[in-house]
Design an enzyme around this catalytic site. Structure first.
Site, PDB file in Angstrom:
ATOM      1  N   GLU A 177      -0.423  11.778   6.539  1.00 20.31           N
ATOM      2  CA  GLU A 177      -0.876  10.484   7.147  1.00 20.31           C
ATOM      3  C   GLU A 177       0.420   9.879   7.684  1.00 20.31           C
ATOM      4  OE1 GLU A 177      -2.854   8.288   4.216  1.00 20.31           O
ATOM      5  OE2 GLU A 177      -4.510   9.805   3.992  1.00 20.31           O
ATOM      6  N   GLU A 358      -8.024  15.514   1.467  1.00 17.85           N
ATOM      7  CA  GLU A 358      -8.180  14.196   0.864  1.00 17.85           C
ATOM      8  C   GLU A 358      -9.477  13.685   0.942  1.00 17.85           C
ATOM      9  OE1 GLU A 358      -5.446  10.859   0.524  1.00 17.85           O
ATOM     10  OE2 GLU A 358      -3.747  12.168   0.726  1.00 17.85           O
TER      11      GLU A 358
HETATM   12  C1  GCO Z   1      -3.166   7.716   1.222  1.00 20.62           C
HETATM   13  C2  GCO Z   1      -2.532   8.849   0.511  1.00 20.62           C
HETATM   14  C3  GCO Z   1      -2.751   8.990  -0.835  1.00 20.62           C
HETATM   15  C4  GCO Z   1      -3.548   7.893  -1.516  1.00 20.62           C
HETATM   16  C5  GCO Z   1      -5.201   8.380  -1.677  1.00 20.62           C
HETATM   17  C6  GCO Z   1      -5.892   7.005  -2.118  1.00 20.62           C
HETATM   18  O1  GCO Z   1      -4.073   7.893   1.969  1.00 20.62           O
HETATM   19  O2  GCO Z   1      -2.852   6.641   1.106  1.00 20.62           O
HETATM   20  O3  GCO Z   1      -2.396  10.043   1.071  1.00 20.62           O
HETATM   21  O4  GCO Z   1      -1.431   8.859  -1.593  1.00 20.62           O
HETATM   22  O5  GCO Z   1      -3.272   7.758  -3.069  1.00 20.62           O
HETATM   23  O6  GCO Z   1      -5.237   8.154  -0.139  1.00 20.62           O
HETATM   24  O7  GCO Z   1      -5.707   5.723  -1.288  1.00 20.62           O
END
Ligand code: GCO
Length: 459
Positions: A177, A358
Site C-alpha cells: 500500500e 487483504e
Molecule cells: C492497511 C494495512 C494493514 C491494516 C489493514 C486494516 O491497509 O492499513 O495494509 O496493515 O492493518 O488494512 O486497516
C-alpha cells in the site's frame, strides 16, 4: 468446540475459481512481531511514532504486539490447521539491517529463516513483502523516502533478502500500500513519520516508485524463480456530499489513492493531475526504471473511501461516508458490490493476474462467558465479499488467490489494539490465541472450494 459454521458462500459460487486458487492469510511485521528490542533489531519510524504523545490510541505500541517473534511456530500451526496454502508476511527492515544499511544483523535474518522453514515444512507457501511501513529510523534521519538515495537503500535491502531467501521464497511483493503510507505519512502526517508537507509528499511518492523498480531488477537478477508483484489498495473514491466541489475532490483522491503507484509501475505514467507535481523530482530514465515487468497485482480492499473539498495543499481531504449505510463495528462502510467492481476494473486496467492480499472485517469482539468468540458479523462480511470476488471472476477477472486480513488480531496503527481484524482472537495480556467462529468458517470455506478449470501456468 463451536458449532462448525457452514460456508454460506455456496460451493457452487466458488466453482468459478481456478482449481489452484490460493487461500491464505496476511499479516505485517510491525503489527504482530513484537520483540522490538530483541535480537539486535533497530528502531523503526513506527517505534518513534508510537512514542509521540497522542499518536496512538491508548498509547499502545508494537513493542510486544502478538509476540509472533517468539510464537511464530504456534501461529504457523494455526494456519496449517485451518487449511491455508499461503501466508503473506513482511520482513522488518530494521530487524535485518538495524540502521537500514551497512551492518547486517544475522539474528534478524535467522528469525525469518526459521519462519520460512516452518511454513515450508507445514506445506504453506511464504509470500514475502519487503516493506510494510516500518522504515529504519536511521534512514528517516537521512530524509527517508524524501531522499532520492532511498531507492538505492531499498535495492540493497532487496538484494540481501533475495540472496538469503530466494532459494525458498518464490513470491515477493516490493511494497504494501504505497499510496497509504506515503499519503498518511508525508501528506496528511497521520502515520509515521508524521510529516504533512506537499513537497515531501511528492518526493516520497516518486522515490518509492523508483525503489519499487530498482527492487524488481534486483529480485529478477538474484532470485531467478521469483514471482514478483506489489500490493496496492484499490477502493472506489466517492464524494462526501453531492456538491461539485466534493465530486472534484473525490476524483483527485482517486488519482492519489488508487493510481499514483500502479499507473507509474505498470502503465508507465503518472495520473494526469500528479505528473506535473512529481516533475520537479523526476530525472531522465526514471519512468523506465519504475515501470518494470511484474507478474501479478496484489489488491487490498475493505470499503469505498470518501473525499471532500478543502483548501489544503493537496486539493482534497479525507471525507466521511454519508449516513444510513451499513457499517462494521469500527464504522467502516460495508459494500461488497464495490469490491466486485474494483476487482473487475483493476483486471481491465492493468491486465495482470490478481491476488487479493487483504480483505477483512474490523471489530471489537471479546470472548463470551464460555471463552468463545462468535463473530457472526465478520462471517457475514467475508461471505459477502468472497461472493463478490467470485462474481468478478465470473465477469472474467483473473483472480488467483484470497488472503484474509488478518490471521491474528494485531496492532492496528493509530487505533492500537482496539480494532480487531483477526480470525483468531489474541488476548494481549496472556498472548493466548483463540480461533474465532470466522476461523472455523474460513477453514470450512477452503475445504468447500473445489475450484474450477485450471488456468494454465501460474505467474
Ligand atoms: C492497511 C494495512 C494493514 C491494516 C489493514 C486494516 O491497509 O492499513 O495494509 O496493515 O492493518 O488494512 O486497516
Amino acid at each position: 468446540m463451536q458449532a462448525r459454521p457452514q460456508a454460506r458462500t455456496g460451493a457452487n459460487r466458488l466453482a468459478v475459481l481456478p482449481h489452484d486458487f490460493i487461500w491464505g492469510a496476511s499479516t505485517s511485521s510491525y503489527q504482530i512481531e513484537g520483540g522490538a528490542r530483541e535480537g539486535g533489531r533497530g528502531m523503526s519510524i513506527w517505534d518513534t511514532h508510537c512514542r509521540e504523545t497522542g499518536r496512538i490510541s491508548g498509547g499502545h505500541t508494537g513493542d510486544a504486539a502478538c509476540d509472533h517473534y517468539h510464537r511464530y511456530a504456534e501461529d504457523v500451526e494455526l494456519m496449517r490447521r485451518l487449511g491455508m496454502r499461503a501466508y503473506r508476511f513482511s520482513v522488518a527492515w530494521p530487524r535485518v539491517l538495524p540502521r537500514g544499511m551497512g551492518k547486517i544483523n544475522e539474528t534478524g535474518l535467522d528469525f525469518y529463516d526459521r519462519l520460512i522453514d516452518e511454513l515450508l515444512d507445514s506445506g504453506i507457501e511464504p509470500w514475502l513483502c519487503l516493506y510494510h511501513w516500518d522504515l529504519p529510523q536511521a534512514l528517516d534521519d537521512l530524509g527517508g523516502w524524501t531522499n532520492r538515495d532511498s531507492a538505492g537503500w531499498f535495492a540493497d535491502y532487496a538484494a540481501l533478502l533475495a540472496r538469503r531467501y530466494g532459494d525458498r521464497v518464490r513470491r515477493f511483493a516490493t511494497f504494501n500500500e504505497p499510496s497509504v503510507f506515503v499519503l498518511f505519512g508525508y501528506g496528511f502526517g497521520w502515520n509515521a513519520p508524521g510529516v504533512a508537507d506537499r513537497s515531501a509528499y511528492f518526493r516520497a511518492m516518486h522515490h518509492v516508485n523508483l525503489a519499487h523498480g530498482r527492487a524488481v531488477d534486483v529480485l529478477r537478477s538474484l532470485a531467478p524463480s521469483a514471482s514478483i508483484g506489489a500490493i496496492h489498495n484499490r477502493q472506489k473514491c466517492l464524494p462526501s456530499s453531492s456538491s461539485p466541489e466534493d465530486a472534484h475532490a473525490a476524483a483527485l483522491l482517486d488519482q492519489h489513492w488508487n493510481r499514483a503507484f500502479p499507473d507509474a509501475q505498470i502503465l508507465g505514467h503518472y495520473p494526469p493531475d500528479l505528473a506535473e507535481a512529481v516533475e520537479s523530482w523526476t530525472r531522465p530514465g526514471d519512468i523506465a526504471q519504475i515501470c518494470r515487468p511484474i507478474d501479478w497485482f496484489g489488491l487490498n480492499h475493505y470499503a469505498p473511501i470518501y473525499g471532500k473539498a478543502t483548501v489544503a495543499p493537496l486539493g482534497f481531504a479525507w471525507g466521511d461516508a454519508p449516513g444510513g449505510i451499513e457499517r462494521t463495528d469500527i464504522g467502516w462502510p460495508i459494500h461488497a458490490a464495490a469490491f466486485r467492481d474494483e476487482l473487475a476494473g483493476t483486471a481491465v486496467r492493468y491486465r495482470l493476474p490478481i491476488y487479493v492480499l487483504e480483505n477483512g472485517y474490523g471489530g471489537r469482539e471479546q470472548p463470551d462467558a464460555e471463552g468463545r468468540i462468535d463473530d457472526r458479523r465478520r462471517i457475514d462480511y467475508l461471505d459477502a465479499y468472497i461472493g463478490a470476488m467470485a462474481e468478478a471472476v465470473a465477469l472474467g477477472a483473473d483472480i488467483r488467490g484470497y488472503f484474509v486480513w488478518s490471521l491474528l488480531d494485531n496492532f492496528e496503527w493509530g487505533s492500537g489494539y482496539n480494532h480487531r481484524f483477526g480470525i483468531v482472537y489474541v488476548d494481549f495480556d496472556s498472548q493466548r490465541r483463540i480461533p474465532k467462529a470466522s476461523a472455523e468458517w474460513y477453514a470450512a470455506l477452503i475445504r468447500a472450494s473445489a475450484g474450477g478449470p485450471p488456468r494454465g501456468e501460474e505467474p
